[in-house]
Design a protein around this motif. Structure first.
Motif, mmCIF file in Angstrom:
data_model
loop_
_atom_site.group_PDB
_atom_site.id
_atom_site.type_symbol
_atom_site.label_atom_id
_atom_site.label_comp_id
_atom_site.label_asym_id
_atom_site.label_seq_id
_atom_site.Cartn_x
_atom_site.Cartn_y
_atom_site.Cartn_z
ATOM 1 N N ALA A 264 4.374 -9.079 4.677
ATOM 2 C CA ALA A 264 3.232 -8.560 5.441
ATOM 3 C C ALA A 264 3.627 -7.411 6.367
ATOM 4 O O ALA A 264 2.866 -6.439 6.505
ATOM 5 N N ASP A 265 4.794 -7.487 6.996
ATOM 6 C CA ASP A 265 5.218 -6.408 7.898
ATOM 7 C C ASP A 265 5.433 -5.104 7.138
ATOM 8 O O ASP A 265 5.045 -4.026 7.607
ATOM 9 N N ILE A 266 6.040 -5.200 5.971
ATOM 10 C CA ILE A 266 6.251 -3.998 5.159
ATOM 11 C C ILE A 266 4.915 -3.461 4.666
ATOM 12 O O ILE A 266 4.680 -2.249 4.677
ATOM 13 N N ALA A 267 4.011 -4.334 4.269
ATOM 14 C CA ALA A 267 2.684 -3.905 3.834
ATOM 15 C C ALA A 267 1.958 -3.172 4.952
ATOM 16 O O ALA A 267 1.308 -2.147 4.726
ATOM 17 N N SER A 268 2.093 -3.674 6.164
ATOM 18 C CA SER A 268 1.474 -3.019 7.320
ATOM 19 C C SER A 268 2.052 -1.626 7.520
ATOM 20 O O SER A 268 1.315 -0.657 7.773
ATOM 21 N N TRP A 269 3.358 -1.505 7.421
ATOM 22 C CA TRP A 269 4.028 -0.210 7.552
ATOM 23 C C TRP A 269 3.528 0.754 6.484
ATOM 24 O O TRP A 269 3.222 1.917 6.775
ATOM 25 N N LEU B 67 1.500 4.388 6.698
ATOM 26 C CA LEU B 67 1.919 5.626 6.050
ATOM 27 C C LEU B 67 0.810 6.219 5.194
ATOM 28 O O LEU B 67 0.647 7.446 5.146
ATOM 29 N N ALA B 68 0.040 5.386 4.522
ATOM 30 C CA ALA B 68 -1.097 5.888 3.739
ATOM 31 C C ALA B 68 -2.095 6.590 4.651
ATOM 32 O O ALA B 68 -2.604 7.670 4.325
ATOM 33 N N ALA B 69 -2.375 5.991 5.806
ATOM 34 C CA ALA B 69 -3.295 6.615 6.767
ATOM 35 C C ALA B 69 -2.726 7.938 7.277
ATOM 36 O O ALA B 69 -3.463 8.919 7.432
ATOM 37 N N LEU B 70 -1.427 7.969 7.522
ATOM 38 C CA LEU B 70 -0.787 9.198 7.975
ATOM 39 C C LEU B 70 -0.929 10.298 6.927
ATOM 40 O O LEU B 70 -1.242 11.446 7.248
#
Length: 155
Positions: A110-115, A119-122
């Protein structure tokens, strides 16, 4: 300068990717060495990153100057460079990072998915900035310069 063969151009693209990765790794390693108090090693990594950056720029120059338009669809004058950057950021935001996010969720990270979601939003925000740059170059958005419509916002 004579045009490069497809084989040599592909080899140079591979070398470019390798050198660019090395440059970023060296920069990262320099930061770690600096944090750990290894200033001489940090300086070494920084110098090597700068040297490797020269190789990266050299590969880009060769690919720009010695390949035909069909081989260098992503390197050229500023308008083309911005348009290809929009395409790359859009692909990362809409395909690469969502796919990686889904895989991270499936594997229980989950933490990696959040990261990766961050990045997708960035990358979506990058497309907005690149779009604005295209407008500043041409005075209006150019449908031919942009590979797709993405509708990203900078919110």
């Amino acid at each position: 300068m004579a045009l490069l063969s497809d084989v040599l151009a592909a080899g140079l693209r591979s070398a470019l990717a390798s050198e660019a990765t090395a440059m970023l790794r060296y920069t990262y390693f320099a930061q770690i060495a600096e944090i750990e108090g290894h200033t001489e090693i940090a300086r070494l990594f920084t110098e090597l990153a700068e040297s490797t950056g020269c190789a990266v720029h050299g590969h880009l120059d060769v690919l720009r100057d010695a390949t035909g338009p069909e081989q260098r669809n992503d390197i050229g004058e500023t308008r083309l460079n911005v348009a290809s950057s929009v395409a790359g950021a859009l692909q990362d935001a809409s395909e690469l990072y969502p796919r990686l996010t889904a895989t991270a969720h499936e594997e229980g990270h989950a933490d990696i998915a959040s990261w990766l979601t961050t990045l997708a939003a960035l990358k979506k925000r990058h497309t907005v900035r690149f779009d604005a740059a295209l407008v500043s170059l041409t005075g209006a958005p150019d449908a031919d310069a942009l590979p797709t419509s993405h509708g990203a916002t900078d919110d």
